[in-house]
Design a protein around this motif. Sequence first.
Motif, PDB file in Angstrom:
ATOM      1  N   UNK A  73       1.470   3.189   2.922  1.00 50.41           N
ATOM      2  CA  UNK A  73       1.618   1.812   2.473  1.00 50.41           C
ATOM      3  C   UNK A  73       0.594   0.933   3.184  1.00 50.41           C
ATOM      4  N   UNK A  74       0.003   0.003   2.424  1.00 42.96           N
ATOM      5  CA  UNK A  74      -0.941  -0.963   2.970  1.00 42.96           C
ATOM      6  C   UNK A  74      -0.563  -2.345   2.452  1.00 42.96           C
ATOM      7  N   UNK A  75      -1.044  -3.368   3.127  1.00 38.37           N
ATOM      8  CA  UNK A  75      -0.666  -4.734   2.772  1.00 38.37           C
ATOM      9  C   UNK A  75      -1.385  -5.262   1.539  1.00 38.37           C
ATOM     10  N   UNK A  76      -2.541  -4.686   1.220  1.00 35.76           N
ATOM     11  CA  UNK A  76      -3.293  -5.185   0.072  1.00 35.76           C
ATOM     12  C   UNK A  76      -3.358  -4.120  -1.023  1.00 35.76           C
ATOM     13  N   UNK A  77      -4.047  -4.409  -2.067  1.00 34.80           N
ATOM     14  CA  UNK A  77      -4.179  -3.473  -3.176  1.00 34.80           C
ATOM     15  C   UNK A  77      -5.570  -2.854  -3.210  1.00 34.80           C
ATOM     16  N   UNK A  78      -6.190  -2.674  -2.047  1.00 39.27           N
ATOM     17  CA  UNK A  78      -7.558  -2.184  -1.995  1.00 39.27           C
ATOM     18  C   UNK A  78      -7.676  -0.670  -1.960  1.00 39.27           C
ATOM     19  N   UNK A  79      -6.596   0.037  -2.208  1.00 39.56           N
ATOM     20  CA  UNK A  79      -6.642   1.490  -2.210  1.00 39.56           C
ATOM     21  C   UNK A  79      -7.433   2.033  -3.381  1.00 39.56           C
ATOM     22  N   UNK A  80      -7.609   3.346  -3.430  1.00 39.31           N
ATOM     23  CA  UNK A  80      -8.451   3.951  -4.455  1.00 39.31           C
ATOM     24  C   UNK A  80      -7.849   3.964  -5.855  1.00 39.31           C
ATOM     25  N   UNK A  81      -6.531   3.870  -5.959  1.00 37.54           N
ATOM     26  CA  UNK A  81      -5.912   3.989  -7.275  1.00 37.54           C
ATOM     27  C   UNK A  81      -5.111   2.750  -7.651  1.00 37.54           C
ATOM     28  N   UNK A  82      -5.532   2.050  -8.682  1.00 34.35           N
ATOM     29  CA  UNK A  82      -4.728   0.924  -9.160  1.00 34.35           C
ATOM     30  C   UNK A  82      -3.331   1.366  -9.608  1.00 34.35           C
ATOM     31  N   UNK A  83      -3.194   2.651  -9.871  1.00 32.80           N
ATOM     32  CA  UNK A  83      -1.891   3.209 -10.243  1.00 32.80           C
ATOM     33  C   UNK A  83      -0.922   3.201  -9.057  1.00 32.80           C
ATOM     34  N   UNK A  84      -1.459   3.105  -7.843  1.00 34.85           N
ATOM     35  CA  UNK A  84      -0.643   3.123  -6.631  1.00 34.85           C
ATOM     36  C   UNK A  84      -0.912   1.855  -5.824  1.00 34.85           C
ATOM     37  N   UNK A  85      -0.662   0.713  -6.434  1.00 36.21           N
ATOM     38  CA  UNK A  85      -0.871  -0.564  -5.761  1.00 36.21           C
ATOM     39  C   UNK A  85      -0.088  -0.605  -4.456  1.00 36.21           C
ATOM     40  N   UNK A  86      -0.724  -1.110  -3.412  1.00 29.85           N
ATOM     41  CA  UNK A  86      -0.066  -1.190  -2.110  1.00 29.85           C
ATOM     42  C   UNK A  86      -0.084   0.112  -1.330  1.00 29.85           C
ATOM     43  N   UNK A  87      -0.870   1.091  -1.812  1.00 34.58           N
ATOM     44  CA  UNK A  87      -0.986   2.358  -1.089  1.00 34.58           C
ATOM     45  C   UNK A  87      -2.451   2.770  -0.993  1.00 34.58           C
ATOM     46  N   UNK A  88      -2.752   3.520   0.040  1.00 39.21           N
ATOM     47  CA  UNK A  88      -4.100   4.043   0.225  1.00 39.21           C
ATOM     48  C   UNK A  88      -3.999   5.508   0.631  1.00 39.21           C
ATOM     49  N   UNK A  89      -4.972   6.283   0.241  1.00 32.00           N
ATOM     50  CA  UNK A  89      -5.073   7.710   0.560  1.00 32.00           C
ATOM     51  C   UNK A  89      -5.897   7.821   1.821  1.00 32.00           C
ATOM     52  N   UNK A  90      -5.271   8.220   2.928  1.00 33.46           N
ATOM     53  CA  UNK A  90      -5.959   8.254   4.222  1.00 33.46           C
ATOM     54  C   UNK A  90      -5.837   9.628   4.852  1.00 33.46           C
ATOM     55  N   UNK A  91      -6.740   9.885   5.781  1.00 33.39           N
ATOM     56  CA  UNK A  91      -6.686  11.148   6.506  1.00 33.39           C
ATOM     57  C   UNK A  91      -5.486  11.151   7.437  1.00 33.39           C
ATOM     58  N   UNK A  92      -4.832  12.291   7.573  1.00 32.06           N
ATOM     59  CA  UNK A  92      -3.735  12.465   8.529  1.00 32.06           C
ATOM     60  C   UNK A  92      -4.382  12.576   9.914  1.00 32.06           C
ATOM     61  N   UNK A  93      -4.358  11.480  10.634  1.00 30.78           N
ATOM     62  CA  UNK A  93      -5.125  11.364  11.876  1.00 30.78           C
ATOM     63  C   UNK A  93      -4.810  12.468  12.871  1.00 30.78           C
ATOM     64  N   UNK A  94      -3.545  12.817  13.025  1.00 30.59           N
ATOM     65  CA  UNK A  94      -3.196  13.851  13.995  1.00 30.59           C
ATOM     66  C   UNK A  94      -3.820  15.192  13.633  1.00 30.59           C
ATOM     67  N   UNK A  95      -3.787  15.543  12.364  1.00 36.37           N
ATOM     68  CA  UNK A  95      -4.346  16.818  11.924  1.00 36.37           C
ATOM     69  C   UNK A  95      -5.866  16.834  12.012  1.00 36.37           C
ATOM     70  N   UNK A  96      -6.497  15.736  11.630  1.00 34.42           N
ATOM     71  CA  UNK A  96      -7.956  15.668  11.682  1.00 34.42           C
ATOM     72  C   UNK A  96      -8.422  15.678  13.134  1.00 34.42           C
ATOM     73  N   UNK A  97      -7.728  14.945  13.989  1.00 31.86           N
ATOM     74  CA  UNK A  97      -8.072  14.927  15.413  1.00 31.86           C
ATOM     75  C   UNK A  97      -7.995  16.348  15.992  1.00 31.86           C
TER      76      UNK A  97
END
Length: 166
Positions: free
Chosen positions: A41-65
């Motif tokens: 969940x994110x506060x704005x609608x700037x994610x990659x998919x307008x179909x998922x307003x208020x969400x963004x696709x992000x890397x799982x920081x713990x796994x990537x680290x």
Amino acid sequence: MRRVLVTGMSGVGKSTVIERLAADGHTAVDLDDAEWSEWVDVEDDDGPSPEKAGQDWVWRADRVRELLARPIERPLFVSGCAANMGQFVPSFDAVVLLSAPKDVMVERLTTRTTNVYGKDPAEVARSLEFKDTVEPLLREVATVEIDTRAPVDEVVAVVVRSADAG
């Protein structure tokens, strides 16, 4: 050994390149896969998919680290692009920006069969918007940029050479 990030907008060929690297026997990880990324969940609608307003696709920081902290005996190629990737850029020895003209991106997004992203016209529009707003930021941190209109074998060869540079 070197860690190489292969990044760029949707439709430029990241998945094709990382799959080819893996098929050629290189250690290659696609961070756009659900094992490595998730919707948050994110506060704005700037994610990659307008179909998922208020969400963004992000890397799982713990796994990537954890992935980037592993000792490596041969180059590690990682592909992806996410809003939170900036925190990981210093962990890479090279950042390869894949790019393509907008018409090529549209063609690839609308005809690909390996990923559903880009089938919705609103997602295509979002990807083109990101080409104008996000790609310039990626260009600032890239150590090399490759136009992916070149044959995939040539693109992969440049990516492999980036692991040997420096």
